[in-house]
Design an enzyme around this catalytic site. Structure first.
Site, PDB file in Angstrom:
ATOM      1  N   LYS A  55      -9.136  50.541 -12.173  1.00  0.00           N
ATOM      2  CA  LYS A  55     -10.025  51.315 -11.295  1.00  0.00           C
ATOM      3  C   LYS A  55     -10.229  50.615  -9.964  1.00  0.00           C
ATOM      4  CE  LYS A  55     -14.559  51.316 -10.819  1.00  0.00           C
ATOM      5  NZ  LYS A  55     -15.996  51.335 -11.154  1.00  0.00           N
ATOM      6  N   GLU A  92     -10.749  56.163  -7.151  1.00  0.00           N
ATOM      7  CA  GLU A  92     -12.162  56.559  -7.036  1.00  0.00           C
ATOM      8  C   GLU A  92     -12.649  56.529  -5.593  1.00  0.00           C
ATOM      9  OE1 GLU A  92     -14.974  54.080  -9.192  1.00  0.00           O
ATOM     10  OE2 GLU A  92     -16.613  55.479  -8.841  1.00  0.00           O
ATOM     11  N   ARG A 111     -25.074  38.956 -20.140  1.00  0.00           N
ATOM     12  CA  ARG A 111     -24.056  39.982 -19.867  1.00  0.00           C
ATOM     13  C   ARG A 111     -23.133  40.129 -21.088  1.00  0.00           C
ATOM     14  NH1 ARG A 111     -24.330  37.331 -14.874  1.00  0.00           N
ATOM     15  NH2 ARG A 111     -22.369  36.193 -15.196  1.00  0.00           N
ATOM     16  N   LYS A 133     -11.088  59.929  -9.815  1.00  0.00           N
ATOM     17  CA  LYS A 133     -12.499  59.769 -10.210  1.00  0.00           C
ATOM     18  C   LYS A 133     -13.375  60.113  -9.020  1.00  0.00           C
ATOM     19  CE  LYS A 133     -15.757  56.439 -12.146  1.00  0.00           C
ATOM     20  NZ  LYS A 133     -15.936  55.466 -13.222  1.00  0.00           N
TER      21      LYS A 133
END
Ligand code: 13P
Length: 338
Positions: free
Chosen positions: A137, A178, A47, A220
């Site tokens: 977010k 979002e 990752r 979003k």
């Protein structure tokens, strides 16, 4: 502590110069799922290599104003010991952070979910601010089928999104809000339009109730699309029209901007649809409209990289190409042939 003018200014910077926001914030579980499909080892080291490939992509900053990170990435460095946050700063890409902790089933509402992560969020936000992060977010997920979504699910997710947004702003961090209405299912575009409108209406009511400063936040949303399994797949003109009509009804003109998720659309379609919205309605929209894609920017690069160091340059080229294509779409200058 930041004031509203500073939040507004940050939101403006994220939306400026026709750039978009890169969502490179897949949780460990999601990242591992995408790696597994391509035979890439599902380890922290891979990752790290993947995120290194992304943040060191030449010219990324020409199309990307901000990058949403996952907590693990904040503590990682390049092979030569530079922190990823430092690299982003050098490129003048604003660093953001995913702060939700994923979804769980919504009690007593089979098939629906609620997003977790409010507990302790104020402290986490303060720490993130001190680390230099300036936006965040939170993703809520709404499922469509013949009986879903329920009003309870929409209300619970709207309340939670608004609570998160208020905590962000209190800490001087611009919230990306979002609420994703999923593409999964055989529903029509008209049904997606109706559900998206209901969800956004409820989300903005909750934001208003919780005194969120609209100029200092970014929405979003999903595009208004037919379900992936719907027999009728609408053309780009219709999708652009339905999406902008929906937003014009329920998204306040005051917000800092709109940045789409891609939600499983192909990279080319996502760009083409954004381009059409700008081409047809760019002059009448009250908000700046851009992209905040994850899969539609990164997936081609991931498929080239495959975890192999010798593919890094080619993968970076593909990543920069998708990012640049989306910047072109924001300018209504996207050419799918290029
Ligand atoms: P996709 O563009 O892959 O839908 O991801 C956007 C995102 O940030 C999901 O939370």
């Amino acid at each position: 502590m930041m004031n509203n003018q500073e939040l507004k200014h940050l939101a403006e910077r994220l939306m400026s110069n026709n750039k978009g926001i890169l969502a490179m914030d897949e949780s460990t579980g999601t990242c591992d799922k995408r790696f597994k499909a391509l035979g890439i080892p599902q380890t922290e080291e891979y990752r790290r290599k993947y995120r290194q490939m992304i943040v060191t992509t030449p010219q990324l900053e020409e199309s990307i104003s901000g990058a949403i990170l996952f907590d693990e990435t904040l503590h990682q460095q390049t092979d030569d010991g530079q922190s990823f946050l430092t690299i982003l700063k050098q490129k003048d890409i604003i660093a953001g952070i995913k702060v939700d902790q994923g979804t769980i089933p919504l009690s007593f509402f089979p098939g629906e979910t609620i997003t977790e992560g409010l507990d302790g969020l104020t402290n986490r936000m303060t720490n993130y601010y001190q680390m230099g992060l300036r936006f965040a977010k939170w993703r809520a997920v709404i499922h469509i089928d013949s009986a879903l979504p329920t009003k309870t699910c929409i209300a619970a997710n709207a309340y939670t999104l608004a609570r998160y947004a208020a905590i962000c702003q209190e800490a001087g961090i611009v919230p990306i809000v979002e609420p994703e209405v999923l593409m999964d299912g055989s529903h029509t575009m008209e049904r997606c339009a109706a559900v998206t409108q209901d969800v956004l209406k409820e989300v903005f009511n909750a934001l208003y109730e919780q005194k969120v400063f609209l100029e200092g936040m970014i929405l979003k949303p999903n595009m208004v699309l037919p379900g992936l399994a719907c027999p009728e797949q609408n053309d780009t003109e219709t999708i652009a029209y339905e999406t902008i009509s929906c937003f014009l009804k329920v998204v306040p003109a005051a917000i800092g901007g709109i940045a789409f998720l891609s939600g499983g659309q192909s990279p080319l379609l996502a760009s083409e649809r954004l381009n059409m919205m700008q081409l047809r309605y760019g002059s009448i929209m009250p908000w700046p409209l851009t992209f905040s894609f994850s899969r539609a920017i990164q997936q081609p690069a991931l498929e080239i990289w495959k975890g192999d160091d010798k593919n890094v340059a080619a993968a970076q080229e593909a990543l920069a190409h998708r990012a640049a294509g989306n910047r072109a779409a924001r300018l209504a200058e996207y050419n799918p042939a290029s």
